[in-house]
Scaffold this active site. Sequence first.
Site, PDB file in Angstrom:
ATOM      1  N   GLU A   1       1.139  -1.549  -0.131  1.00 18.13           N
ATOM      2  CA  GLU A   1      -0.396   0.386  -0.073  1.00 18.13           C
ATOM      3  C   GLU A   1       0.804   1.248   0.007  1.00 18.13           C
ATOM      4  O   GLU A   1       0.531   1.933  -0.831  1.00 18.13           O
ATOM      5  CB  GLU A   1      -1.223  -0.016   1.159  1.00 18.13           C
ATOM      6  CG  GLU A   1      -1.996  -1.032   1.101  1.00 18.13           C
ATOM      7  CD  GLU A   1      -1.380  -1.935   2.063  1.00 18.13           C
ATOM      8  OE1 GLU A   1      -1.677  -2.787   2.616  1.00 18.13           O
ATOM      9  OE2 GLU A   1      -0.115  -2.940   2.286  1.00 18.13           O
TER      10      GLU A   1
ATOM     11  N   LEU B   1       9.728 -40.555   1.381  1.00 19.59           N
ATOM     12  CA  LEU B   1       8.972 -40.126   2.396  1.00 19.59           C
ATOM     13  C   LEU B   1       7.627 -39.259   2.184  1.00 19.59           C
ATOM     14  O   LEU B   1       6.976 -38.824   3.308  1.00 19.59           O
ATOM     15  CB  LEU B   1       9.972 -38.532   1.632  1.00 19.59           C
ATOM     16  CG  LEU B   1      10.118 -37.409   2.275  1.00 19.59           C
ATOM     17  CD1 LEU B   1       9.994 -37.528   4.127  1.00 19.59           C
ATOM     18  CD2 LEU B   1      11.644 -36.661   2.599  1.00 19.59           C
TER      19      LEU B   1
ATOM     20  N   ALA C   1       5.748 -35.020 -10.729  1.00 22.08           N
ATOM     21  CA  ALA C   1       5.677 -35.687 -11.887  1.00 22.08           C
ATOM     22  C   ALA C   1       5.484 -37.348 -11.930  1.00 22.08           C
ATOM     23  O   ALA C   1       6.102 -38.136 -11.536  1.00 22.08           O
ATOM     24  CB  ALA C   1       6.748 -34.811 -13.039  1.00 22.08           C
TER      25      ALA C   1
END
Length: 367
Positions: free
Chosen positions: A51, A298, A153
């Site tokens: 701001e 993991l 992926a």
Amino acid sequence: MPERFLQRALDLAQCGEGRTSPNPPVGAVVVSGGAIIGEGFHPRVGEPHAEIFALAAAGPAARGADLYVTLEPCSHQGRTGPCADAVIAVGIRRVFVGTVDPNPLVAGRGIARLRENGIEVISGVLEAPCRWLIAPFARHITTGLPFVTLKAAMTLDGQTATSSGASQWITGPESREHVHRLRDRCDAVLTGVGTVLSDDSRLTVRLPEGGRDPVRIVVDSTLRIPDGAQILSQSSSAPTLLVTTAAAAPDRINALRARGIEVLICRDEQGRVSLADLMERLGQRNLQHILLEAGAELNGSALRAGVVNRLAIFIAPKLFGGADGYPLFGGAGVLAPDAAWSLIDVRTRTFTDDILIEGEVSSCSPV
């Protein structure tokens, strides 16, 4: 119309993503007569908030103008002064707010202060994307814990590697570049020693325009990491942190520390690093956003431990076939379909032929 200017504020906020911790990324624009006359974003902790930059850019023309900001203006004195007071001082007429600040020190007080001083406030404009942007901040400020995004992926048949263990590359160049952008916007990248052993991962940011390396964190319960691993020897402005347990040999710990490598000893759970303990420690270091790039073991442990908040899964239009590949998650799965982890606020993007699916894990939704 409000959405148009709030979207510009969101675009600006993303310029500070990954640089503002422990503050949130925020963007702001000042609008007068239907045109932007000032804009800004919070670049890093200790510098003015969005701001303030936007109001300074607008100058005297800010009087009677509208302010669009992704997050409620703060109302407390921190490293910088209260933004709500600055908005009041310049004579802003209306304020459009993306979302309320989850910080208990603010939490609606900024909006209330603006309204008490005769400023009209419209809240909840593009709230969902504004909350998505500050999800790491929201989790950290309310729980003390980091926000974890699990990135992976896989092929259409759910494999992350071939039967021989080869995984480079499942996705195309555009997807891989986006992963580096994800790393650039996170505070740390977390992986397991198994991934280091199989891929000799660097986990650095490699973008055409450069970027910022995140802290690299390797979970290694017995310090099996080789001395010659790239992640230990590469030149980077960001450190590598090895996380282990008391089961690691003291001589090994001392040898690594003598090389200038930090070794963090966490509690163990059944001989492995306690992920709950690790998350508490990382949160204490003001690491808000952790990108988990690991193997099935993991990944599965993190999901079952309830520390994964968001998934970012790339799906390539390929089939590895067979039952001898590598799944995305290891360990035991759920027994019934209605016990599945589900995603909320799901988003999809395409990178050439690859599809990226992102969403918040319902059992670990941001606060």
